[in-house]
Design a protein around this motif. Sequence first.
Motif, PDB file in Angstrom:
ATOM      1  N   LYS A 196       3.818  -5.125   3.180  1.00  0.00           N
ATOM      2  CA  LYS A 196       3.530  -3.865   2.493  1.00  0.00           C
ATOM      3  C   LYS A 196       4.704  -3.488   1.597  1.00  0.00           C
ATOM      4  O   LYS A 196       5.846  -3.497   2.034  1.00  0.00           O
ATOM      5  CB  LYS A 196       3.272  -2.750   3.503  1.00  0.00           C
ATOM      6  CG  LYS A 196       1.976  -2.915   4.289  1.00  0.00           C
ATOM      7  CD  LYS A 196       1.753  -1.744   5.216  1.00  0.00           C
ATOM      8  CE  LYS A 196       0.445  -1.887   5.985  1.00  0.00           C
ATOM      9  NZ  LYS A 196       0.202  -0.730   6.887  1.00  0.00           N
ATOM     10  N   LYS A 198       5.873  -0.458  -1.192  1.00  0.00           N
ATOM     11  CA  LYS A 198       5.612   0.874  -1.750  1.00  0.00           C
ATOM     12  C   LYS A 198       6.275   0.952  -3.105  1.00  0.00           C
ATOM     13  O   LYS A 198       7.499   0.964  -3.236  1.00  0.00           O
ATOM     14  CB  LYS A 198       6.164   1.950  -0.813  1.00  0.00           C
ATOM     15  CG  LYS A 198       5.677   3.353  -1.118  1.00  0.00           C
ATOM     16  CD  LYS A 198       4.197   3.498  -0.765  1.00  0.00           C
ATOM     17  CE  LYS A 198       3.773   4.970  -0.816  1.00  0.00           C
ATOM     18  NZ  LYS A 198       3.919   5.540  -2.147  1.00  0.00           N
ATOM     19  N   ARG A 205      -0.941   4.820  -0.926  1.00  0.00           N
ATOM     20  CA  ARG A 205      -1.066   3.617  -0.136  1.00  0.00           C
ATOM     21  C   ARG A 205      -0.131   2.530  -0.645  1.00  0.00           C
ATOM     22  O   ARG A 205       0.056   2.364  -1.856  1.00  0.00           O
ATOM     23  CB  ARG A 205      -2.512   3.125  -0.188  1.00  0.00           C
ATOM     24  CG  ARG A 205      -2.797   1.921   0.676  1.00  0.00           C
ATOM     25  CD  ARG A 205      -4.267   1.551   0.604  1.00  0.00           C
ATOM     26  NE  ARG A 205      -4.548   0.355   1.397  1.00  0.00           N
ATOM     27  CZ  ARG A 205      -5.746  -0.200   1.511  1.00  0.00           C
ATOM     28  NH1 ARG A 205      -6.775   0.337   0.849  1.00  0.00           N
ATOM     29  NH2 ARG A 205      -5.928  -1.275   2.245  1.00  0.00           N
ATOM     30  N   LEU A 208      -0.063  -4.632  -0.738  1.00  0.00           N
ATOM     31  CA  LEU A 208       0.188  -5.845   0.029  1.00  0.00           C
ATOM     32  C   LEU A 208       0.571  -6.969  -0.926  1.00  0.00           C
ATOM     33  O   LEU A 208      -0.218  -7.339  -1.809  1.00  0.00           O
ATOM     34  CB  LEU A 208      -1.048  -6.238   0.845  1.00  0.00           C
ATOM     35  CG  LEU A 208      -1.422  -5.271   1.982  1.00  0.00           C
ATOM     36  CD1 LEU A 208      -2.743  -5.688   2.603  1.00  0.00           C
ATOM     37  CD2 LEU A 208      -0.326  -5.224   3.040  1.00  0.00           C
TER      38      LEU A 208
END
Length: 388
Positions: A196, A198, A205, A208
Amino acid sequence: MEPSKAFCPNSACCARGQIGADNIVIHDRKRQRYRCTRCRKTFSARKGTMLEGLRKPTELIVIVVTLLSYGCPLQAIVHAFGLDERTVASWRDRAGVHCQRVHQDVVETAQLDLEHVQADEIRVKGCKMVAWMGLAIMVKTRLWLAGTVSLTRDRALADRILQQVRRCAEPLKALLVLTDGWAAYPGSIKRAFREKVKDTPGRGRARLCLWPDLHIGTVIKRTQKKRVVEVTRTMSHGSQEEAERLLQQSQGGSVLNTAFIERLNATMRQRLATLTRKCRQGARRLRPLETGMYLLGTTYNLCWPHHELCKLTHEGRVCTPAMAAGLTDHIWSVSELLHYKVAPTPWVEPKRRGRQKKDAQTPVPVRKQPSNRALVRLRKGVLCSATG
């Protein structure tokens, strides 16, 4: 009995799974029982092992499990030791479940630098069924990493194999994964090895992203009259130069290949009686296949010295795949494997829900001031007492 090496298995105890917390004392030496001073519960010294609740001699159970891990048919053990067939089958399943817990505790939590992994699947011909067994191996140490059993050869089977491999791997390390030509593998590998990320601060969200040093190779063999006549090697993801560097670093050959996982498949077919072709020990259910796979895979990792690793070109000493990977420092015996206890997760105090209660303060008595209100009032020409 050694209370210092025991832990409380009670799931409701605040000291569960803690070794050396001075909360375990000996309750009964004759019956081999401990007692936890926190929760006041008693438990057997065999709690959490394969031998829990069994009354047969420990030496007999260890011998039977050793024979099962070497591929001895169940009917031969029944005739040799005079045991019931259901008893031997129960011991096999209990040993397989226990080995699965040991594998999850020792291998899947190790966070290894895998470098080079190979994955493949075995077609299992059972009694009125066809099953598939997926396997994965770490090439450098010959460590068995993952295994799963399914009735169908679909994407879910590949996903389960690669997710187990992902739990064993150290994140964001250079990794080469080699498979056969099954089309489900590249997508499952990409879904397993991603993290993940950011991109923007604040709410939202995470994205990935694939590991930057992930390389996926495919080896397709074309056979004719049961002989390999052509081998096609392609890269599904990553660079060919980096893949060759990882091959040399892991001593996995000079070209893309699946020789090591195929050698493990042969070991499985040799030592697991239900996988032997043209036999009368065909599996009828998936449960014996799965428990037998974990029994064989765990003993292969921890108990049996590997011939290739003992050569001077590798470790140069007698060692097991687990020793080569740095997971253990000695060769385990089957008795040590069956007596291994997996500690439960430590107890964590649950979070309180709702509003936090304010600190209760002692109320200060307030003296009531005298009122200047009249005590009587005039109602219809009659004096009446006034209610406060």
